[in-house]
Design a protein around this motif. Structure first.
Motif, PDB file in Angstrom:
ATOM      1  N   GLU A 190       0.949  -1.115   0.081  1.00  0.00           N
ATOM      2  CA  GLU A 190       0.069  -0.019  -0.089  1.00  0.00           C
ATOM      3  C   GLU A 190       0.828   1.154   0.095  1.00  0.00           C
ATOM      4  OE1 GLU A 190      -2.662  -0.183   3.414  1.00  0.00           O
ATOM      5  OE2 GLU A 190      -3.689  -2.157   2.803  1.00  0.00           O
ATOM      6  N   SER A 221      -1.265  10.254  -5.009  1.00  0.00           N
ATOM      7  CA  SER A 221      -1.493   8.761  -5.359  1.00  0.00           C
ATOM      8  C   SER A 221      -1.902   8.132  -4.162  1.00  0.00           C
ATOM      9  CB  SER A 221      -0.464   8.322  -6.115  1.00  0.00           C
ATOM     10  OG  SER A 221      -0.285   6.938  -6.353  1.00  0.00           O
ATOM     11  N   GLN A 223      -2.578   3.990  -3.548  1.00  0.00           N
ATOM     12  CA  GLN A 223      -2.660   2.748  -4.299  1.00  0.00           C
ATOM     13  C   GLN A 223      -2.385   1.585  -3.417  1.00  0.00           C
ATOM     14  OE1 GLN A 223      -0.493   3.429  -7.840  1.00  0.00           O
ATOM     15  NE2 GLN A 223      -2.097   4.353  -8.906  1.00  0.00           N
ATOM     16  N   TYR A 231      -1.230  -2.486  -9.345  1.00  0.00           N
ATOM     17  CA  TYR A 231      -1.450  -1.419  -8.389  1.00  0.00           C
ATOM     18  C   TYR A 231      -2.833  -0.606  -8.619  1.00  0.00           C
ATOM     19  CZ  TYR A 231       2.536  -1.192  -5.784  1.00  0.00           C
ATOM     20  OH  TYR A 231       3.782  -1.371  -4.816  1.00  0.00           O
ATOM     21  N   VAL A 232      -3.721  -0.885  -7.789  1.00  0.00           N
ATOM     22  CA  VAL A 232      -4.903  -0.153  -7.959  1.00  0.00           C
ATOM     23  C   VAL A 232      -5.379   0.926  -6.839  1.00  0.00           C
ATOM     24  CG1 VAL A 232      -6.059  -2.446  -8.743  1.00  0.00           C
ATOM     25  CG2 VAL A 232      -6.221  -2.003  -6.431  1.00  0.00           C
ATOM     26  N   GLY A 233      -6.021   1.897  -7.367  1.00  0.00           N
ATOM     27  CA  GLY A 233      -6.645   3.137  -6.709  1.00  0.00           C
ATOM     28  C   GLY A 233      -6.612   4.297  -7.425  1.00  0.00           C
ATOM     29  N   ASP A 234      -6.384   5.275  -6.747  1.00  0.00           N
ATOM     30  CA  ASP A 234      -6.493   6.615  -7.333  1.00  0.00           C
ATOM     31  C   ASP A 234      -5.059   7.437  -7.570  1.00  0.00           C
ATOM     32  OD1 ASP A 234      -9.280   6.231  -7.778  1.00  0.00           O
ATOM     33  OD2 ASP A 234      -9.357   7.138  -5.759  1.00  0.00           O
ATOM     34  N   SER A 235      -4.934   8.378  -8.733  1.00  0.00           N
ATOM     35  CA  SER A 235      -3.741   9.124  -8.688  1.00  0.00           C
ATOM     36  C   SER A 235      -4.213  10.238  -9.460  1.00  0.00           C
ATOM     37  CB  SER A 235      -2.656   8.221  -9.357  1.00  0.00           C
ATOM     38  OG  SER A 235      -3.007   7.912 -10.734  1.00  0.00           O
ATOM     39  N   SER A 262      -7.912   6.162 -12.344  1.00  0.00           N
ATOM     40  CA  SER A 262      -8.296   5.345 -11.419  1.00  0.00           C
ATOM     41  C   SER A 262      -8.250   4.003 -11.983  1.00  0.00           C
ATOM     42  CB  SER A 262      -9.814   5.869 -10.970  1.00  0.00           C
ATOM     43  OG  SER A 262      -9.953   4.912 -10.148  1.00  0.00           O
ATOM     44  N   GLN A 264      -9.719   0.144 -10.425  1.00  0.00           N
ATOM     45  CA  GLN A 264     -10.182  -0.812  -9.477  1.00  0.00           C
ATOM     46  C   GLN A 264     -10.250  -2.137  -9.930  1.00  0.00           C
ATOM     47  OE1 GLN A 264     -10.614   0.880  -6.734  1.00  0.00           O
ATOM     48  NE2 GLN A 264     -10.269   3.116  -7.622  1.00  0.00           N
TER      49      GLN A 264
END
Length: 526
Positions: A190, A221, A223, A231-235, A262, A264
């Motif tokens: 993470e 970022s 993630q 790697y998933v998530g927002d930036s 993004s 997901q």
């Protein structure tokens, strides 16, 4: 026991625990640092795959004491030059490490959460970085602090020092400095990063003078590593303004530049989107327009993608590395097992019915707007051995597209061209804009590929089950292909007799203000 005695005993206990903890940290530190360096080198090698470049972090020295240690690191970077010879660069870091569980610097900030080490690092001067130190008036141009917890998590910040210097007799750089804050769990499963920069200004007077000014950079970022090592998530990366001036030309100003993404994970499927925006572009203080784009993916099987990427790394990386070094590239050969694996991965990927989409492409001008949307749903074919046309039919499960262009956008294009060319006669510009708006929209309608709704040109396309609906009319795929070819083939671009509708007023040159045009601005005539 009175309160004073309790306090005294507590302080002795804390001191004893801290001393024991510091001694233990000192014994564990070499192994911890080696593990971190090994992990950093592994991630760096993965990031540079196929580039021909290499990155290496080394622990040059480590002096360990009871409560503190001093480490020196060397970052080496090798990259091929255009001549095929490797370029070598080295950067040195000095790290003053405080042992846990209660490092003094954290105690002074009343931070009592125990950590294994607190690191305070800075760049050291060498032949490569000495000019950077000179620009920072002798201060370390890069500093940072980080803490490593007993659970392997880390957090800290990296600071780039403000600079104001002339790297050459014909150029100057003014930099406000930048701060990056970060947090990461063990093995970087993470990761959160955030940073800001106020300004960066670069000028050059060599040959053609150039000045670039950037203001208000922010990046974030958040993630985590997904089940298939994506790697998933927002930036996001955002820049408030960018202004560029070349020679004696007016300045170009761009506001609200952004890249926002993004990704997901839903079960084994990846869904994501990434957008690129230019809020408004101005030339010589006058607004030209803005641009917004949004790309999206849906239902991409993560394990199939990861397997295909691994195959890409194994087979294509040696070719890219050889090309980067100017060497003869090896042949791209797949064994029977690799071909079977690639086919199985593609089938698994397509079985999920993935979708690729340009969800939004919108150009906004002062008087109108043009937009495009395209979405393609893919499907698994019966076989990859089908004839190309039949394979294409089965690969595309559904396609939707819509194009809209306000007629006013055409006129704005004429006004922008006049502005760039320095035409100043407002009446001439408006006459040309009105004429080109009607001629341009008429020619577009003459192709038969667009329709007019109010003051907007538009075209729609829907495909599914081997049937096409184009601008509201149903037809087969063959009929649609024939229609498009008939409208776009030949030098006339499908205009046919429609071009003659303008008679003697048909435009000879759609792109400029030629010397013979009646609408030419007086101050442009010779």
């Amino acid at each position: 026991m009175n309160k004073l005695a309790v306090v005294a005993v507590s302080l002795v206990a804390v001191g004893a625990l801290s001393t024991a903890g510091a001694w233990y940290t000192g014994t564990q530190l070499p192994g911890v640092l080696n593990d971190l360096i090994e992990e950093s080198n592994r991630q760096g090698a993965e990031a540079l795959l196929g580039t021909g470049a290499s990155f290496k972090l080394e622990l040059v020295s480590l002096e360990t004491r009871l409560f503190t240690s001093t480490a020196r690191y060397k970052f080496s970077f090798d990259a091929p030059s255009e001549e095929g010879e490797a370029r070598h660069m080295e950067v040195l870091l000095l790290d003053n490490i405080e042992h846990g569980p209660l490092p003094l610097s954290r105690l002074m900030r009343l931070n009592l959460w125990p950590v294994m080490v607190a690191s305070n690092y800075q760049l050291e001067p060498n032949e490569l970085t000495q000019k950077w130190f000179d620009a920072a008036k002798g201060a370390a141009p890069l500093t940072g602090q980080a803490s490593l917890g007993y659970n392997g998590a880390s957090r800290g910040s990296l600071v780039l020092t403000p600079l104001d210097f002339a790297p050459s007799p014909t150029s100057t750089v003014k930099f406000s400095g930048m701060t990056l804050d970060f947090e990461a769990s063990k093995h970087a499963k993470e990761v959160q990063v955030s940073g800001t920069m106020d300004s960066l200004s670069i000028t050059s007077t060599e040959d053609t003078p150039v000045q670039a000014d950037l203001q208000g950079l922010t990046l974030t970022s958040d993630q985590r590593l997904g089940s298939a090592d994506f790697y998933v998530g927002d930036s996001s990366i955002k820049l408030a303004t960018a202004q560029i001036k070349v020679g004696d030309k007016p300045a170009v100003l761009i506001k609200d530049i952004a890249q926002v993404g993004s990704l997901q994970e839903s079960g084994s499927m990846l869904n994501g989107q990434i957008g690129y925006d230019l809020g408004m572009v101005s030339y010589d203080g006058k607004d030209i327009g803005g641009l917004r784009t949004l790309w999206a993916i849906k239902n991409f099987d993560s394990t199939a993608l990861q397997s295909l990427f691994k195959l890409y790394q194994d087979k294509l990386t040696p070719i890219q590395q050889a090309q980067a070094l100017g060497e003869e590239a090896p042949q791209l050969d797949f064994s029977a097992d690799e071909e079977a694996r690639m086919k199985a991965d593609l089938e698994k990927l397509l079985a999920g019915k993935p979708q690729l989409a340009l969800d939004n492409f919108t150009l906004t001008t002062p008087h109108g707007q043009a937009s495009l949307r395209v979405a393609v749903d893919m499907d698994k074919p019966e076989s990859f051995e089908l004839p190309p046309d039949e394979l294409a039919r089965q690969l595309i499960g559904k396609l939707d597209a819509k194009l809209t262009v306000a007629k006013a956008v055409i006129g704005d294009g004429v006004r922008i061209q006049a502005m760039v060319e320095g035409v100043t006669d407002a009446q001439a510009i408006e006459q040309q804009a009105a004429m080109m708006t009607e001629m341009g929209s008429g020619m577009a309608l003459g192709t038969g590929l667009l329709t007019l709704k109010g003051e907007t040109l538009q075209s729609t396309l829907h495909y599914a089950d081997n049937k096409v609906t184009f601008n509201g009319q149903d037809m087969s795929v063959e009929e649609f292909v024939t229609l498009v070819m008939s409208k776009t083939g030949g030098m006339g671009g499908g205009l046919g007799d429609d071009a003659s509708a303008y008679g003697d007023d048909a435009p000879q040159d759609l792109g400029g203000y030629d010397d013979g045009a009646e609408t030419q601005a007086p101050d442009q005539a010779e």
